[in-house]
Enzyme design. Structure first.
Site, PDB file in Angstrom:
ATOM      1  CB  CYS A 134      -3.833 -10.549 -44.251  1.00 51.95           C
ATOM      2  SG  CYS A 134      -3.419 -12.287 -44.586  1.00 51.95           S
ATOM      3  CB  CYS A 162      -3.123  -7.573 -47.016  1.00 56.24           C
ATOM      4  SG  CYS A 162      -2.579  -7.872 -48.697  1.00 56.24           S
ATOM      5  CB  CYS A 189      13.358 -14.583 -53.251  1.00 55.27           C
ATOM      6  SG  CYS A 189      12.410 -14.973 -51.759  1.00 55.27           S
ATOM      7  CB  CYS A 200      13.164 -14.955 -47.003  1.00 54.06           C
ATOM      8  SG  CYS A 200      12.756 -13.221 -46.746  1.00 54.06           S
ATOM      9  CB  CYS A 222      -5.657 -11.877 -51.836  1.00 52.97           C
ATOM     10  SG  CYS A 222      -5.032 -13.217 -50.815  1.00 52.97           S
ATOM     11  NE  ARG A 273      15.568  -7.911 -48.374  1.00 52.71           N
ATOM     12  CZ  ARG A 273      15.407  -9.233 -48.266  1.00 52.71           C
ATOM     13  NH1 ARG A 273      14.277  -9.709 -47.820  1.00 52.71           N
ATOM     14  NH2 ARG A 273      16.362 -10.042 -48.603  1.00 52.71           N
ATOM     15  CB  CYS A 329      11.346 -10.525 -54.233  1.00 53.58           C
ATOM     16  SG  CYS A 329      12.872 -10.316 -53.288  1.00 53.58           S
TER      17      CYS A 329
END
Length: 403
Positions: free
Chosen positions: A69, A72, A142, A202, A65, A272, A109
């Site tokens: 972040c 991550c 999702c 979400c 990526c 969740r 998801c």
């Protein structure tokens, strides 16, 4: 406790607690913890009974990526030894999803690492959604693909997506300390785009990066204002090879307080338990079911979860039941608009990749332990790197998935 009686009354009326009340939940002592769980459990049962919704993650594209972040494992510069692969083909993703559905999941998801999808990526994911729904007509899907451009949420909706996940992660005031390649405002904009397109929104957080109680309350109140149907609560998985590898700030008791606070502030939405529950809640996971009404089944994006069979046994042993495919997740007053199966439950799992799961894909989030809580609640957890297992099975491998 007068505080807890007040919070229960407000939760049953869907009335927002004050910031002082939310902070007080995080500041309760270990001696008061079971009272806190019991009080928040009344609110959870009022709106969701004893049902537990199961969600299943499929990591469509892992690693590499360009975003930075800090939490991550898939971030730019990550040294974490995770699986790295490009886009799964629609039939591969559909087979991966089928494993979770066979295990009892009612929502799949679909997560992909990256800043956000290109139009070609939206086409790929649209084809994958169609492939899944051709085989499993009633499944909720999702998507969690990062920051959305204009028109992309509408295209996903037209392809059959029911929801879109994009986490806020932490408070606006501290967001720049964990990510520099995009802004908090970018994340809010994507949640609003999903909502406007008729997708069930979400959005959640990650705890355990070292933020204060005030930061936790800030992000949860911001989420209430955005009004997502689902709020995934992630607990930081300190992956070796990431900047937050040494952040072990959570105890099982701290995690339970955070979940209780989220339930009081967001009483009638799907809460969740997402990534990191096995690492930080450990043997206290069954107690967390009294606070949250949704979990992920099996593995996460780049880390392994406890066995799917163990998840199901835990739910049954704790006196709860798996929510059926034909049951509506959200209370009646929250259904009926927007997203076809606008039931709440976005996608959340702490791994990075979003979908409520903090581990590192797309754009994901985490909220750390309090730096301002009383000593009894702020004691650091003992590091347990032995509990952080990199995923080596399921999507992107030749091995059977854990579901």
């Amino acid at each position: 406790m007068d505080l807890l009686n007040t919070l229960v009354d407000k939760g049953l009326r869907r009335e927002t607690p004050t910031r002082a009340e939310a902070l007080a939940v995080l500041g309760t002592t270990d001696d008061e913890l079971l009272d806190v769980v019991a009080a928040a459990g009344k609110v959870r049962r009022h709106w969701f009974g004893r049902r537990v919704k199961l969600n299943y993650l499929v990591n469509l594209k892992s690693g590499l990526c360009p975003e930075d972040c800090s939490y991550c494992s898939q971030r730019l510069g990550s040294k974490a030894d995770i699986l790295k692969y490009t886009w799964l083909k629609p039939d591969e993703a559909s087979r991966a999803a089928a494993a979770g559905l066979a295990g009892g999941a009612k929502r799949v998801c679909l997560v992909a690492s990256g800043r956000g999808p290109t139009d070609r990526d939206v086409d790929r994911v649209s084809d994958t959604i169609k492939a899944i729904k051709e085989r499993h007509e009633d499944v909720e899907v999702c998507a969690c693909l990062g920051l959305l451009s204009d028109g992309q949420a509408e295209r996903l909706r037209e392809a059959g997506a029911d929801a879109y996940n994009h986490n806020l992660n932490t408070s606006e005031s501290t967001y720049g300390e964990i990510t520099t390649t995009h802004t908090y405002a970018d994340r809010v904009d994507t949640v609003r785009k999903a909502h406007a397109a008729g997708l069930s929104a979400c959005s959640g957080l990650i705890a355990g990066m070292g933020e204060t109680d005030e930061d936790l309350v800030d992000v949860v109140f911001s989420l209430r204002e955005l009004d997502p149907d689902s709020v995934p609560v992630n607990f930081l998985i300190p992956f070796e090879g990431t900047p937050l590898a040494k952040e072990w700030n959570l105890t099982p008791q701290r995690c339970l307080r955070i979940l209780a606070m989220v339930r009081f502030v967001c009483p009638d939405v799907e809460v969740r338990i997402a990534g990191g529950r096995e690492v930080h809640l450990r043997t206290m996971q069954p107690l967390a079911l009294h606070l949250a009404n949704s979990i992920f089944l099996g593995d996460y994006l780049t880390s392994e979860g406890q066995a799917g069979k163990a998840d199901l046994e835990m739910i049954a042993d704790a006196g709860f039941e798996v929510e059926g495919a034909g049951e509506v997740t959200l209370p009646e007053h929250r259904t009926g608009g927007g997203c076809g199966s606008h039931e709440g439950s976005g996608c959340g799992s702490h791994e990075g990749g979003g979908c409520g799961a903090h581990e590192g894909g797309g754009v994901c989030g985490t909220v750390p332990a309090s730096a301002s809580a009383p000593a009894a609640s702020a004691s650091a957890d003992e590091p347990r790197p032995d509990l952080v297992a990199v995923r080596r099975r399921g999507a992107g491998t030749d091995l059977a998935p854990n579901a």
